[in-house]
Design a protein around this motif. Structure first.
Motif, short mmCIF file in Angstrom:
data_model
loop_
_atom_site.label_atom_id
_atom_site.label_comp_id
_atom_site.label_asym_id
_atom_site.label_seq_id
_atom_site.Cartn_x
_atom_site.Cartn_y
_atom_site.Cartn_z
N VAL A 101 0.78 -1.15 0.03
CA VAL A 101 0.07 -0.13 -0.05
C VAL A 101 1.05 1.17 0.04
CG1 VAL A 101 -1.64 1.33 1.03
CG2 VAL A 101 -1.80 -1.23 1.15
N VAL A 102 0.74 1.97 -1.02
CA VAL A 102 1.85 3.12 -1.22
C VAL A 102 0.60 4.64 -1.06
CG1 VAL A 102 3.02 4.54 -2.83
CG2 VAL A 102 3.23 1.98 -2.73
N TYR A 103 1.09 5.49 -0.07
CA TYR A 103 0.71 6.71 0.09
C TYR A 103 1.54 7.64 -0.82
CZ TYR A 103 -2.44 6.06 4.23
OH TYR A 103 -3.27 5.51 5.08
N ASN A 104 0.84 7.82 -1.95
CA ASN A 104 1.72 8.45 -3.09
C ASN A 104 1.49 9.82 -3.21
OD1 ASN A 104 3.07 9.13 -5.31
ND2 ASN A 104 1.53 8.71 -6.55
N ALA A 105 2.38 10.85 -3.05
CA ALA A 105 2.19 12.26 -2.96
C ALA A 105 2.88 12.69 -4.36
CB ALA A 105 2.76 13.03 -1.89
N GLN A 106 3.77 11.83 -4.76
CA GLN A 106 4.33 12.14 -6.22
C GLN A 106 3.08 12.24 -7.43
OE1 GLN A 106 5.96 12.65 -8.94
NE2 GLN A 106 8.10 13.16 -8.24
N HIS A 107 3.70 12.67 -8.48
CA HIS A 107 2.56 12.84 -9.44
C HIS A 107 1.65 11.42 -9.62
CE1 HIS A 107 3.59 17.22 -10.48
NE2 HIS A 107 4.71 16.79 -9.97
N GLU A 108 0.54 11.35 -9.86
CA GLU A 108 -0.31 10.08 -9.97
C GLU A 108 0.13 9.43 -11.08
OE1 GLU A 108 -4.18 11.61 -8.70
OE2 GLU A 108 -4.82 9.76 -9.77
N GLN A 109 0.25 10.20 -12.14
CA GLN A 109 0.56 9.70 -13.59
C GLN A 109 1.97 8.89 -13.61
OE1 GLN A 109 0.01 12.53 -16.88
NE2 GLN A 109 0.83 10.93 -18.39
N LEU A 110 3.04 9.44 -12.93
CA LEU A 110 4.28 8.77 -12.81
C LEU A 110 4.00 7.42 -12.29
CD1 LEU A 110 7.29 8.86 -13.25
CD2 LEU A 110 7.48 9.96 -10.80
N LEU A 111 3.37 7.32 -11.06
CA LEU A 111 3.44 6.16 -10.45
C LEU A 111 2.38 5.20 -11.23
CD1 LEU A 111 4.68 5.08 -7.92
CD2 LEU A 111 4.75 7.31 -8.35
N GLU A 112 1.49 5.67 -11.93
CA GLU A 112 0.68 4.80 -12.75
C GLU A 112 1.33 4.10 -13.90
OE1 GLU A 112 -2.92 7.10 -13.61
OE2 GLU A 112 -3.69 6.47 -11.32
N GLU A 113 2.36 4.76 -14.17
CA GLU A 113 3.39 3.99 -15.20
C GLU A 113 4.22 3.30 -14.57
OE1 GLU A 113 5.48 6.32 -18.46
OE2 GLU A 113 4.07 8.07 -18.09
N LEU A 114 4.67 3.65 -13.52
CA LEU A 114 5.96 2.61 -12.72
C LEU A 114 5.43 1.54 -12.13
CD1 LEU A 114 8.26 5.33 -11.34
CD2 LEU A 114 8.53 4.03 -13.22
N ALA A 115 4.34 1.71 -11.35
CA ALA A 115 3.73 0.44 -10.49
C ALA A 115 3.42 -0.91 -11.36
CB ALA A 115 2.35 0.94 -9.97
N PRO A 116 2.70 -0.57 -12.60
CA PRO A 116 2.79 -2.10 -13.46
C PRO A 116 3.94 -2.58 -13.82
CG PRO A 116 1.28 -0.11 -14.34
CD PRO A 116 2.15 0.52 -13.20
N LYS A 117 4.88 -1.69 -13.99
CA LYS A 117 6.24 -2.55 -14.24
C LYS A 117 6.63 -3.55 -13.17
CE LYS A 117 7.95 1.27 -17.26
NZ LYS A 117 7.24 0.90 -18.50
N PHE A 118 6.56 -2.91 -11.82
CA PHE A 118 6.86 -3.50 -10.69
C PHE A 118 5.94 -4.83 -10.32
CE2 PHE A 118 5.96 -4.08 -5.76
CZ PHE A 118 7.25 -4.50 -5.64
N GLU A 119 4.67 -4.71 -10.62
CA GLU A 119 3.77 -5.70 -10.31
C GLU A 119 3.95 -6.80 -11.56
OE1 GLU A 119 0.17 -3.47 -11.17
OE2 GLU A 119 -0.49 -3.33 -9.10
#
Ligand SMILES: [Fe+2]
Length: 336
Positions: free
Chosen positions: A32-50
Motif C-alpha cells: 500500500v503506497v501513500y503517493n504524493a508524487q505525481h499520480e501519472q508517474l506512479l501509474e506508469e511505474l507501478a505496473p512494471k513492478f507488479e
C-alpha cells in the motif's frame, strides 16, 4: 468489491480475534503506497513492478503535506507500507515522528549519498530543478535577474507568478530559508507578495506566462518540458531560464521514498522502494512522461532536457529543510 472484502475481514477479525486476517489471503501479496508524487508517474511505474514481482501496488494519492499529516495522525494504525513525496520536507516531517523503518541497503545503494538523509530512513529517488519560465514578448532574457532573490525587487512589480499553496513552491522557500536565513526569507516573501500574482497549481502558472498574463513564473523544470513533449500548447510562447551558479533559484528538490515502521507488508515495501532506485526503475522513470531527473548515475533523461550535470544547484542538506517554518512564514505573509 474491495470494500466488501475489507468489511468481511473486519467482521471476521472481531469474531475470531487474531485469526490472521492480513487481507493478503484473498488478494495475494501487495503493497500500500501513500503517493504524493505525481499520480501519472506512479501509474506508469507501478505496473512494471507488479509484472516483475507479482506484488500488487495499491496507490492512495494526495498532496505532500496532507498525506504526511495523515500518516502522523494514523500512526501505528496506518495501512500505509510506503510513503512517496514530491518534495523532501514532507519526508522529514514523517521521519521526525519516528514512523520510518531503516531502508535496505539495496534500496539506498544506487542513490548518491547527498540525495538521502544520513539516517538511512528514506531515500531520494528523483529530482526536480527550480527554474523561471518567462514570456520573451514581455521580458528579455538579459532582463531576468541573476538570482531568484532579486525577484523581490520593485523592478519586477506585477511580473512574477507562482503557486504558493503547493508543496513544490514551499520546498523552494525552504531552500531559500536554509541558504539565506529567516530575515532574508521573510523580506523575500514580502517582496514576492508585493510583486506577484498567485495561482493554484504550476500548470496554471505556466499557462499564465505562456499566454502573456504574467511575464515570469517560478516553478520546476518538468512542467515546461512536458508541455513541449506533448503539443506545446501552453509552452510554445515561453522559455525556460536556469539560474545555475549555486543560486537558491537553482535549488534541486528531491522526491523521497520510505518504508513505514509499522508496514503490514514490510518485505514488499522494501522491494518496491528498491525497484524505484534500481537501474531498471530509474531508467523507467527517466523514460516515463515525467521528465524529472533520475538520481542514479546509471539512468539518463532524453537529450532535450537540460543535463543534470549542468544545473549547478546550491548545496542544501536534504534533512535541513524546515517545512513547518516555511508554513509559518508564508502564513504570516498571507500566502496560506
Ligand atoms: Fe510538481
Amino acid at each position: 468489491m474491495k470494500r466488501t472484502l475489507v468489511l468481511s475481514c473486519l467482521a471476521l477479525a472481531t469474531a475470531v480475534v487474531g485469526a490472521g486476517c492480513s487481507g493478503d489471503d484473498d488478494d495475494g501479496p501487495k503493497v500500500v503506497v501513500y503517493n504524493a508524487q505525481h499520480e501519472q508517474l506512479l501509474e506508469e511505474l507501478a505496473p512494471k513492478f507488479e509484472k516483475e514481482t507479482g506484488i500488487e501496488v495499491e496507490l492512495r494519492n494526495g498532496p505532500d503535506s496532507e498525506l504526511a499529516a495523515q500518516l502522523i495522525q494514523e500512526g501505528d494504525a496506518s495501512p500505509a507500507d510506503v510513503f512517496l513525496t514530491e518534495n523532501s520536507p514532507a519526508m522529514s516531517a514523517v521521519e521526525r515522528e519516528g514512523l520510518f523503518a531503516p531502508l535496505d541497503a539495496k534500496a539506498t545503494d544506487p542513490i548518491p549519498a547527498q540525495y538521502r538523509p544520513e539516517s538511512g530512513l528514506w531515500t531520494g529517488f528523483v529530482a526536480r530543478s527550480t527554474v523561471l519560465v518567462y514570456n520573451p514578448s514581455l521580458i528579455s532574457a538579459d532582463e531576468l535577474p541573476a538570482s531568484i532573490m532579486d525577484l523581490a525587487d520593485p523592478k519586477y512589480a506585477g511580473m512574477v507568478s507562482f503557486s504558493p499553496t503547493g508543496a513544490d513552491f514551499q520546498a523552494i522557500v525552504a531552500a531559500v530559508l536554509d541558504l539565506e536565513g529567516e530575515d532574508a526569507t521573510r523580506a523575500w516573501l514580502a517582496g514576492l507578495e508585493a510583486n506577484g500574482t498567485t495561482y493554484d497549481g504550476n500548470n496554471v502558472v505556466l499557462e499564465a506566462v505562456n499566454s502573456g498574463e504574467s511575464a515570469i513564473g517560478i516553478e520546476y523544470h518538468y512542467y515546461w518540458y512536458r508541455d513541449q513533449a506533448e503539443a506545446g500548447e501552453n509552452s510554445d510562447d515561453s522559455e525556460l531560464y536556469f539560474f545555475g551558479n549555486q543560486d537558491p533559484g537553482a535549488f534541486l528538490s528531491i522526491s523521497g521514498a520510505g518504508v513505514l515502521e509499522n508496514a503490514d507488508h514490510p518485505k514488499e515495501a522494501q522491494q518496491f522502494v528498491a525497484f524505484l532506485t534500481s537501474d531498471e526503475g530509474q531508467q523507467a522513470l527517466a523514460d516515463s512522461y515525467a521528465l524529472e531527473y533520475p538520481l542514479s548515475p546509471a539512468a539518463s533523461l532524453p537529450s532535450e532536457v537540460k543535463p543534470f550535470s549542468e544545473l549547478q544547484p546550491p548545496t542544501v542538506a536534504i534533512s535541513d529543510l524546515d517545512g513547518d517554518k516555511v508554513v509559518e512564514l508564508m502564513t504570516e505573509i498571507g500566502f496560506l
